[in-house]
Design an enzyme around this catalytic site. Structure first.
Site, PDB file in Angstrom:
ATOM      1  N   HIS A 219      47.346 -41.283 -20.427  1.00 38.09           N
ATOM      2  CA  HIS A 219      48.305 -41.425 -19.323  1.00 38.09           C
ATOM      3  C   HIS A 219      48.491 -40.111 -18.554  1.00 38.09           C
ATOM      4  CE1 HIS A 219      52.222 -43.751 -18.230  1.00 38.09           C
ATOM      5  NE2 HIS A 219      51.809 -43.035 -17.195  1.00 38.09           N
TER       6      HIS A 219
ATOM      7  N   HIS B 282      55.600 -32.655 -10.377  1.00 39.13           N
ATOM      8  CA  HIS B 282      56.221 -32.663  -9.049  1.00 39.13           C
ATOM      9  C   HIS B 282      56.582 -31.217  -8.720  1.00 39.13           C
ATOM     10  CE1 HIS B 282      56.662 -37.039  -8.688  1.00 39.13           C
ATOM     11  NE2 HIS B 282      56.992 -37.049  -9.951  1.00 39.13           N
TER      12      HIS B 282
ATOM     13  N   HIS C 283      53.412 -50.340 -17.406  1.00 44.68           N
ATOM     14  CA  HIS C 283      54.703 -49.655 -17.306  1.00 44.68           C
ATOM     15  C   HIS C 283      55.760 -50.748 -17.382  1.00 44.68           C
ATOM     16  CE1 HIS C 283      57.440 -46.409 -15.517  1.00 44.68           C
ATOM     17  NE2 HIS C 283      58.205 -47.469 -15.739  1.00 44.68           N
TER      18      HIS C 283
ATOM     19  N   ASP D  36      51.857 -38.778 -20.095  1.00 46.98           N
ATOM     20  CA  ASP D  36      52.466 -39.182 -18.818  1.00 46.98           C
ATOM     21  C   ASP D  36      52.655 -37.954 -17.915  1.00 46.98           C
ATOM     22  OD1 ASP D  36      53.429 -40.733 -16.797  1.00 46.98           O
ATOM     23  OD2 ASP D  36      55.328 -41.251 -17.755  1.00 46.98           O
TER      24      ASP D  36
ATOM     25  N   HIS E 182      48.788 -38.439 -14.357  1.00 47.08           N
ATOM     26  CA  HIS E 182      48.845 -38.640 -12.899  1.00 47.08           C
ATOM     27  C   HIS E 182      48.295 -37.390 -12.220  1.00 47.08           C
ATOM     28  CE1 HIS E 182      51.584 -42.191 -13.211  1.00 47.08           C
ATOM     29  NE2 HIS E 182      51.953 -41.579 -14.317  1.00 47.08           N
ATOM     30  N   PHE E 183      47.044 -37.472 -11.763  1.00 46.88           N
ATOM     31  CA  PHE E 183      46.420 -36.298 -11.140  1.00 46.88           C
ATOM     32  C   PHE E 183      46.605 -36.279  -9.619  1.00 46.88           C
ATOM     33  CE2 PHE E 183      43.389 -36.021 -14.998  1.00 46.88           C
ATOM     34  CZ  PHE E 183      44.250 -35.162 -15.656  1.00 46.88           C
ATOM     35  N   ARG E 184      47.252 -37.300  -9.050  1.00 50.77           N
ATOM     36  CA  ARG E 184      47.628 -37.298  -7.628  1.00 50.77           C
ATOM     37  C   ARG E 184      46.431 -37.095  -6.690  1.00 50.77           C
ATOM     38  NH1 ARG E 184      52.210 -38.807  -9.238  1.00 50.77           N
ATOM     39  NH2 ARG E 184      53.752 -37.412 -10.111  1.00 50.77           N
TER      40      ARG E 184
HETATM   41 ZN   LIG Z   1      53.186 -42.577 -15.705  1.00 49.52          ZN
END
Ligand SMILES: [Zn+2]
Length: 456
Positions: free
Chosen positions: A73, A311, A192, A307, A75-77
């Site tokens: 899990h 940000h 999710h 996860d 998030h590499f954006r």
């Molecule tokens: Zn996530």
């Protein structure tokens, strides 16, 4: 079921010549013992034994040779909004330095990865920029898109509540149809699970405690039950970031794959935590956090996942209700847990099963254990190297970590297909990571064989 994965293969050799031999210690047959790991010219483990003849030797003395983690899990954006402060290059660099050899990338990008074109763009952007391997999940929003997406996706991600950058399926879309469409492909779906219908807006969510009250564990439980009721029996289902011990028990009882994050395992709601600790699902009160941690220690939580959701600090410093949810974590996940192993709170075996063996099985990848034939994604750990987490020594472009000051043990080396990509905390690799797909995705026969392995 993945919960009861096996670790029975005897140490042995496939008879291929070892180009490189790592000599150190490892967790073999239920204890730490001296071992040599041979790596062949293809970057696969060729032998694991007390002594392995072969080419170049690297003496690691007392240090431990461990399989790299597989993070289910992240998030590499990529692609992300301007100023996202993260992409494949920076995200996988943090993975490499944190002992993660494969990261599963989430589809809530800009634009969202919910159609084949977006997936192709993402795949193209990964070329020559990955420090480690990635698996790309496609966003699951419509059954009609599943067949085309399944030709290139490594699996699917389903959001049952709105999250940064992606919307849940439209109200008219049947959950059963969505999940059945994925079952047809044999691919994994990670969910999710939070039911926004159960969110409680009694007071403005202006603190970590209020965030928990607003998005309670009951919302998670309701969504999990909804998914379980709608999931066809052959579906390769995985529940993301479980926070509640009761939900964990229910999923264990069903033999259902799921994950927990370091922040939910290690950090309860406490007064004074700021919006850096705002995550979805929220941190829970200490009774729930302690219960989750006890189950993790007991090997009853199949997978550990970060996860990782960085940000910019400026975003996190906005008033609590407006601050985005998520925190960086891929570089600190294994180091934080290794420190718990050193403290005697967690067995190394339990950590390795949750961070490497089970995630690899779920993804259908020949990784995650020190056995001949597996790819040589390995890290080297020296338990004497206890440090405290300092954001200025981490590599997240966002520049902050909620785990500042916590104890950690970072890998001193990381081998990727047998090549050293990290040495003494510095990345020295050549960006040779690849976009991987599960072995079971290749053909119906391979899918059936992989299903037999994972579900036996
Ligand atoms: Zn996530």
């Amino acid at each position: 079921v993945p919960v009861r994965s096996r670790h029975r293969e005897p140490a042995g050799t496939l008879g291929r010549r070892a180009e490189l031999v790592l000599s150190g210690r490892a967790w073999i047959q239920h204890r730490i013992q001296p071992v040599e790991v041979g790596i062949d010219a293809q970057g696969r483990i060729s032998a694991v034994a007390r002594t392995v003849p072969g080419g170049r030797r690297k003496d690691l003395n007392e240090a431990l040779i461990l399989p790299s983690a597989i993070d289910l899990h992240a998030h590499f954006r990529e692609p992300g909004p301007p100023g996202a402060g993260e992409d494949f290059a920076t995200g996988t660099l943090q993975a490499a330095l944190g002992g993660v050899g494969v990261a599963v990338d989430m589809p809530n990008t800009l634009p969202p990865t919910t159609d084949p074109e977006a997936l192709a763009t993402k795949d193209a952007r990964a070329r020559r920029r990955l420090a480690v391997d990635v698996v790309l999940l496609a966003g699951l929003t419509s059954p009609a898109r599943v067949p085309a997406l399944s030709r290139t996706a490594g699996g699917f991600k389903l959001y049952l509540s709105p999250t940064t950058g992606i919307e849940p399926p439209a109200p008219g879309v049947s959950l059963r149809e969505l999940l059945s469409a994925v079952e047809e492909t044999g691919l994994l779906v990670s969910v999710h699970a939070e039911d926004p219908g159960r969110f409680v807006s009694a007071r403005p969510p202006e603190s970590v405690a209020a965030w928990d009250a607003y998005r309670p564990a009951g919302a998670e439980r309701a969504a999990v039950e909804r998914v379980l009721a709608a999931a066809p029996p052959g579906l390769r289902l995985h529940i993301a970031h479980v926070t509640d011990p009761g939900i964990a028990d229910r999923l264990v009882e069903l033999g259902q794959s799921f994950e927990a994050t370091p922040h939910h395992l290690l950090e309860p709601v406490r007064p004074g935590l700021d919006a850096r600790w705002k995550v979805n699902p929220p941190l829970r009160p200490s009774s729930a956090q302690t219960g989750l941690w006890e189950r993790f220690r007991a090997g009853r939580i199949p997978c550990l996942a970060s996860d990782h959701a960085p940000h910019p600090l400026a975003e996190k410093q906005r008033p609590f209700p407006e601050a985005p949810s998520g925190m960086p974590g891929i570089e600190t996940m294994i180091p934080l847990l290794l420190a718990r192993v050193r403290a005697g709170e967690l067995s190394l075996d339990t950590l390795l099963r949750a961070s490497a063996d089970r995630p690899a099985r779920i993804l259908g990848l020949p990784l995650g254990r020190l056995v001949p034939g597996h790819r040589a994604h390995l890290m080297v750990v020296d338990f004497r190297r206890l440090v405290t987490v300092r954001s200025d020594r981490l590599h997240a472009p966002c520049g902050w970590s909620a785990f500042e000051g916590r104890e950690a043990i970072f890998p001193i080396e990381h081998y990727f297909d047998g090549r050293a990509i990290v040495s003494e905390g510095e990345y020295m690799g050549d960006r040779e990571g690849r976009v991987l797909r599960p072995e079971y995705a290749r053909s119906p026969a391979a899918r059936a064989a992989a299903a037999a392995t994972v579900d036996a």
